[in-house]
Write a protein that holds these residues in place. Structure first.
Motif, PDB file in Angstrom:
ATOM      1  N   ALA A 278       5.792   3.979  17.091  1.00 46.79           N
ATOM      2  CA  ALA A 278       6.335   4.264  15.759  1.00 46.79           C
ATOM      3  C   ALA A 278       5.862   3.181  14.800  1.00 46.79           C
ATOM      4  N   ILE A 279       5.241   3.604  13.720  1.00 43.54           N
ATOM      5  CA  ILE A 279       4.692   2.680  12.723  1.00 43.54           C
ATOM      6  C   ILE A 279       5.528   2.817  11.458  1.00 43.54           C
ATOM      7  N   VAL A 280       6.165   1.735  11.030  1.00 51.87           N
ATOM      8  CA  VAL A 280       7.017   1.754   9.844  1.00 51.87           C
ATOM      9  C   VAL A 280       6.223   1.178   8.673  1.00 51.87           C
ATOM     10  N   ILE A 281       6.167   1.945   7.578  1.00 52.06           N
ATOM     11  CA  ILE A 281       5.359   1.555   6.414  1.00 52.06           C
ATOM     12  C   ILE A 281       6.220   1.613   5.165  1.00 52.06           C
ATOM     13  N   ARG A 282       6.181   0.533   4.376  1.00 44.74           N
ATOM     14  CA  ARG A 282       6.930   0.447   3.120  1.00 44.74           C
ATOM     15  C   ARG A 282       5.957   0.607   1.953  1.00 44.74           C
ATOM     16  N   ILE A 283       6.413   1.323   0.922  1.00 49.33           N
ATOM     17  CA  ILE A 283       5.582   1.590  -0.252  1.00 49.33           C
ATOM     18  C   ILE A 283       6.026   0.711  -1.417  1.00 49.33           C
ATOM     19  N   GLU A 284       5.064   0.047  -2.028  1.00 55.82           N
ATOM     20  CA  GLU A 284       5.313  -0.704  -3.256  1.00 55.82           C
ATOM     21  C   GLU A 284       4.364  -0.161  -4.316  1.00 55.82           C
ATOM     22  N   LYS A 285       4.908   0.113  -5.483  1.00 59.12           N
ATOM     23  CA  LYS A 285       4.069   0.620  -6.573  1.00 59.12           C
ATOM     24  C   LYS A 285       4.062  -0.321  -7.770  1.00 59.12           C
ATOM     25  N   VAL A 286       4.907  -1.344  -7.738  1.00 58.05           N
ATOM     26  CA  VAL A 286       4.986  -2.298  -8.835  1.00 58.05           C
ATOM     27  C   VAL A 286       4.852  -3.689  -8.262  1.00 58.05           C
ATOM     28  N   PRO A 287       4.000  -4.536  -8.677  1.00 60.54           N
ATOM     29  CA  PRO A 287       3.018  -4.377  -9.740  1.00 60.54           C
ATOM     30  C   PRO A 287       1.717  -3.724  -9.275  1.00 60.54           C
ATOM     31  N   SER A 288       1.544  -3.587  -7.944  1.00 62.56           N
ATOM     32  CA  SER A 288       0.327  -2.972  -7.412  1.00 62.56           C
ATOM     33  C   SER A 288       0.706  -1.881  -6.428  1.00 62.56           C
ATOM     34  N   LEU A 289      -0.269  -1.079  -6.057  1.00 59.71           N
ATOM     35  CA  LEU A 289      -0.059  -0.006  -5.085  1.00 59.71           C
ATOM     36  C   LEU A 289      -0.341  -0.566  -3.695  1.00 59.71           C
ATOM     37  N   ILE A 290       0.736  -0.892  -2.969  1.00 61.09           N
ATOM     38  CA  ILE A 290       0.610  -1.567  -1.683  1.00 61.09           C
ATOM     39  C   ILE A 290       1.392  -0.819  -0.617  1.00 61.09           C
ATOM     40  N   LEU A 291       0.770  -0.637   0.532  1.00 60.94           N
ATOM     41  CA  LEU A 291       1.437  -0.122   1.715  1.00 60.94           C
ATOM     42  C   LEU A 291       1.541  -1.282   2.698  1.00 60.94           C
ATOM     43  N   THR A 292       2.763  -1.619   3.098  1.00 58.75           N
ATOM     44  CA  THR A 292       2.965  -2.713   4.037  1.00 58.75           C
ATOM     45  C   THR A 292       3.392  -2.151   5.378  1.00 58.75           C
ATOM     46  N   VAL A 293       2.604  -2.415   6.410  1.00 54.80           N
ATOM     47  CA  VAL A 293       2.986  -2.041   7.764  1.00 54.80           C
ATOM     48  C   VAL A 293       3.974  -3.111   8.211  1.00 54.80           C
ATOM     49  N   SER A 294       5.265  -2.746   8.240  1.00 51.32           N
ATOM     50  CA  SER A 294       6.309  -3.746   8.473  1.00 51.32           C
ATOM     51  C   SER A 294       6.750  -3.832   9.924  1.00 51.32           C
TER      52      SER A 294
END
Length: 95
Positions: free
Chosen positions: A58-74
């Protein structure tokens, strides 16, 4: 850190520093995220999603759109660490 584009948006994929993954696992995760593509691009800032990968887990990914478009594999949780609550009994998901 990995960069790629979907449409006119430039995204960055980063892996949390506490994760120790081999290059092959990172490549599998990046490939899975790329295949999913526009589906997660519609999610809101701060949301997370999970990809269940047969070999990685299971791969958990968090989305950030401010200030940049970032996907963090947490987090990455291997299949042998999955559990299910079945009528208040916690058991391994797979035996």
């Amino acid at each position: 850190m990995y960069r790629f584009s979907i449409g006119d948006e430039d995204w960055i994929i980063i892996f949390s520093p506490h994760l120790s993954l081999e290059a092959k696992e990172k490549e599998g995760i990046i490939r899975s995220i790329a295949i999913m593509g526009p589906q997660w691009a519609g999610f809101s800032h701060g949301e997370s999603f999970v990809i269940f990968h047969q070999q990685i887990g299971a791969i958990v990914i968090r989305i950030e759109k401010v200030p940049s478009l970032i996907l963090t594999v947490s987090a990455v949780v291997s299949r042998d660490r999955w559990y299910i609550n079945d009528q208040n009994i916690i058991e391994p998901f797979e035996n």
